[in-house]
Design a protein around this motif. Structure first.
Motif, PDB file in Angstrom:
ATOM      1  N   ALA C  89      11.265   0.124   3.437  1.00 45.49           N
ATOM      2  CA  ALA C  89      10.033   0.837   2.853  1.00 45.49           C
ATOM      3  C   ALA C  89       9.310   1.828   3.697  1.00 45.49           C
ATOM      4  N   ARG C  90       9.374   1.754   4.798  1.00 40.85           N
ATOM      5  CA  ARG C  90       8.766   2.884   5.836  1.00 40.85           C
ATOM      6  C   ARG C  90       9.453   4.528   5.542  1.00 40.85           C
ATOM      7  N   ASN C  91      10.693   4.123   5.487  1.00 39.73           N
ATOM      8  CA  ASN C  91      11.641   5.449   5.322  1.00 39.73           C
ATOM      9  C   ASN C  91      11.441   5.992   4.086  1.00 39.73           C
ATOM     10  N   VAL C  92      11.448   5.113   3.068  1.00 39.32           N
ATOM     11  CA  VAL C  92      10.882   5.731   1.672  1.00 39.32           C
ATOM     12  C   VAL C  92       9.647   6.370   1.812  1.00 39.32           C
ATOM     13  N   ALA C  93       8.679   5.916   2.077  1.00 37.82           N
ATOM     14  CA  ALA C  93       7.269   6.115   2.254  1.00 37.82           C
ATOM     15  C   ALA C  93       7.156   7.599   3.094  1.00 37.82           C
ATOM     16  N   THR C  94       7.906   7.697   4.205  1.00 27.05           N
ATOM     17  CA  THR C  94       7.974   8.946   4.952  1.00 27.05           C
ATOM     18  C   THR C  94       8.386  10.047   3.926  1.00 27.05           C
ATOM     19  N   SER C  95       8.934  10.010   2.850  1.00 26.35           N
ATOM     20  CA  SER C  95       9.514  11.086   2.069  1.00 26.35           C
ATOM     21  C   SER C  95       8.289  11.335   0.949  1.00 26.35           C
ATOM     22  N   GLY C  96       7.286  10.772   1.188  1.00 24.01           N
ATOM     23  CA  GLY C  96       6.346  11.042   0.009  1.00 24.01           C
ATOM     24  C   GLY C  96       6.296  10.159  -1.259  1.00 24.01           C
ATOM     25  N   ALA C  97       7.144   9.431  -1.274  1.00 26.10           N
ATOM     26  CA  ALA C  97       7.406   8.579  -2.474  1.00 26.10           C
ATOM     27  C   ALA C  97       6.306   7.804  -2.670  1.00 26.10           C
ATOM     28  N   PRO C  98       5.949   7.200  -4.252  1.00 23.60           N
ATOM     29  CA  PRO C  98       4.747   6.393  -4.173  1.00 23.60           C
ATOM     30  C   PRO C  98       4.967   4.940  -3.647  1.00 23.60           C
ATOM     31  N   LEU C  99       3.916   4.441  -3.835  1.00 20.62           N
ATOM     32  CA  LEU C  99       3.814   2.902  -2.959  1.00 20.62           C
ATOM     33  C   LEU C  99       4.849   2.043  -3.776  1.00 20.62           C
TER      34      LEU C  99
END
Lengths: 279, 279, 279, 279
Positions: C89-99
């Motif tokens: 989840a955090r690796n997806v978050a760091t790409s700027g993807a929505p929650l």
């Protein structure tokens, strides 16, 4: 948070620190090497399908294998609106979600009954080839593994189609494998299994020719792909289809509609042939 | 559930039934046509990259565009273990999840900062070309859109790289676009923007040459791709990379490990060159 | 597409049209009923955990079961930054993807080794209870199923933890099951298995007490949950954790960072106790 | 890979190593603390909804806020088979994919038009409250932000429903907010906006009362939730619905079926009321 309530604690390291290895791609400043080849050097010199083979298998394919792999990847590029993966992608698209979300949802629908058949079929064929190693003939081995499925009232993986009675993609893949001389024992075994299955016609309610999954499974097994990479080729092949449907849904349909897979028409280009001389 | 407590009610139809259209692929018994072409006929006759173009754009690409598209797809096929998408895929893989789940998670990380740059860059260039249509020269337009970014202290989309100071993939793509004569106004504008940006060196803490996203954006815009299909090409290109990393994680590493992106080595094939005569 | 080239064809219906049924929720204009109860009537009258039980199991839970289920859902609400799901989840978050994309990626990491243990443990216990039905004592059954795992050098599902030597969540769940008198044969069997496993200490390199997955598995099996719904409770429980980490990553960290699970500290609220009289 | 061809190279560290912080949960051997509270101590003492609040907001909710939050989470727990998220989950389920994959696909469909409305509505209301801070009355502010939407022919976020003409969930949430005395300026503004919108009846083709998304948005904004956490509450609320539908699809329907959202009936429990004395 007030500084008074803060408690700064190093969180314990759960696993001892150690270095780990990858053998796929090396990165240095201004230099990217895929399996040892500078990426900018292979760009324009090998096609995408060949680069896929290089990355997954570790070596460049021969030109013949490159042609076979291109055909495998083209074979499953789309199958209209009714596959569950396409409908999952379209249902996500109608909510206004970005394209990549639609595509990810579509990929999640590549379950055991849809795409996953490739891996199952590869395992099915390898069970037969173990019998061949043990001394059975190809046809005996085919009959044995087919009989097992018939006894448990299961369709063997890679056979039959919910819609087509003869899968034109499988026929074309087999024809190419023959012409390109990449046919191996997995292809011979699946053809033998197809004949064995025809003898059990009475046990099934529909014809069960080899389908596109079965053909991909046999050919990829002959090419040496690992089981789960067989499925992966289907993913690569169908991704453009998921993209095309999600894009069409987002650009052509009203948002938040109820998508009925049955009530649709095709209004695209008329039936046409490749121009003369097109390879 | 006892029959006594059951209340069988037709659920109301929320949307009036009506037929809807698709123009991608038509399905008839034993016949699949993609954009009008029988799928089994194009298999073996066009490559996968060309089939992607056909499906997304509606027509066959010229051989030249086919070559360009192959290079675009090869350019982003992998970038080692450190991109967030790769790490998301590997973290899902270490939990024992199936390959497709790892891949879907990786795709979800193609957010605005990673891959999404292609669409942003296409829009950035189109803002510049609107100025050109309004009478400005290419260089004036480039300076205007770059100045906007500088004023808001933002790196223009498609420029700079967190690791490389000169992106070898971008250079190769531009070289091919030139040689293949598919260079258009988007490519010319982004080169002008690169020059304009060099004049603002003092405003940024690192060199900002065009990166691979910028090169793909300019070339795909010149080829006529819709914004979100520009991003989609990156998805298609990187999918094999996600697959390769998830497969490597699943087959080479212990499950449930803590994946530190920094503590890894490359132990794959040595640096090597394409064999002579390999196109 | 020119109208001349268009070919409007009704696409064939692959499956005969027939009505299908759902027993979960009925929708009529201005009326939503979940398992027969008007949704607006249960809002404010039953808690969320009880509504989860109603939806999944078809009936309202007793207040006692409601309390037990609340504790089960609270037990796995978060476990810091190191689980693979959180890192995905955090690796997806760091790409700027929505929650929501971060959360979906996190859920995909609930693979066999992470969360999936609940279902495996339920099946493990049911194998033991089959032996009990066949005449063995609870302790004999426990020893038999444990011995099977020892023989195949596998840790039984629901035992041991990569970090904790005694899982405080499991202890609390068992204590509550006892006090609330919802303990059943699955809980008794897993405690017996824990004792049986202690006798095999020499076969494993770490202590193997029941972990939180094992406790949830035993309690949910006693409450009558289907196997895959046992896993589903873990999903519901952990979702807020995924959300909290994705939100923290998006709001507190720089984008496109390399997330090292080992190099982090906790800087949140100090250790504290519930106020007197709280529940 | 033969050792001769191997080239072991430490991959460069792209980002300097530094420690990073989290304030959510601390982990020590046999001790898990969520926002400072030992997890095993809060289990059984606070409900799941309260634990969600603690994790997301950093502090325990008051009992009143706990009751309000339970109602918010119950309000969106399911809405039958027709929402796109539910259909995405069911289409993944019909492919035989595991439950978590169905759920992840469903979550991806919480796009701008479905669930995402909560965040949009919170922003819409905050635009109005900025006007109030600037001196306008609540009703003037409501009229101004509604007029903006009317001018751009857009339905304001949080109003109207594709099926219900009056959303019973919104009415119940507002009633509870009033009774529990947690109503704040966002709730008052959205009620004012509802009145303002009624005056524009001629501009829209359907009634536009506040819907459940609007009610959640206003209440969560009054409770102090960040924008994206407003959406997150909807995710938590609907997750059990996605699970229930995926489970029903997997256990009650044939695999690989074509899911038509319109041709279904409800055959579950008859309409019923909560027993006397239930909370």
């Amino acid at each position: 948070m007030s500084s008074k309530s803060v408690d700064r604690r190093a969180q314990p390291r759960i696993v001892a620190e150690e270095r780990w290895q990858t053998s796929l791609t090396s990165i240095e400043p201004n230099m990217i090497q895929v399996r040892g080849y500078p990426l900018d050097e292979i760009m324009g010199r090998i096609g995408f399908a060949e680069a896929v083979y290089l990355l997954l298998m570790g070596e460049l394919p021969t030109p013949t294998i490159g042609r076979m792999l291109n055909a495998v990847l083209v074979s499953s590029i789309d199958h209209g609106v009714t596959p569950p993966s396409t409908l999952a992608a379209r249902n996500v698209a109608t909510s206004g979600a970005p394209l990549k979300d639609c595509v990810a949802a579509g990929i999640l629908a590549f379950g055991p009954h849809h795409g996953g058949d490739i891996e199952s079929c590869m395992r099915f064929l390898d069970r037969g080839l173990t019998l061949v190693r043990g001394g059975k003939s190809m046809q005996q081995a085919a009959e044995a593994i087919v009989a097992e499925c018939v006894a448990s009232k299961e369709t063997p993986p890679g056979f039959g189609h919910r819609y087509h009675t003869r899968d034109p993609r499988a026929a074309r893949l087999f024809q190419m494998a023959l012409e390109l001389e990449v046919e191996g024992e997995h292809v011979r075994l699946i053809r033998a299994a197809e004949r064995a299955l025809a003898a059990h016609k009475a046990d099934f309610d529909r014809p069960l020719p080899v389908n596109v999954d079965g053909a991909i499974a046999a050919i990829c097994a002959d090419l040496g792909f690992a089981y789960e990479l067989g499925n992966a080729l289907f993913l690569i092949s169908r991704l453009p289809g998921l993209i095309a449907h999600a894009h069409e849904e987002r650009t052509r349909q009203a948002p938040m509609r109820q998508i009925d897979p049955k009530d649709h028409d095709y209004d695209g280009a008329r039936s046409r042939r490749l121009p003369e001389g097109r390879n």
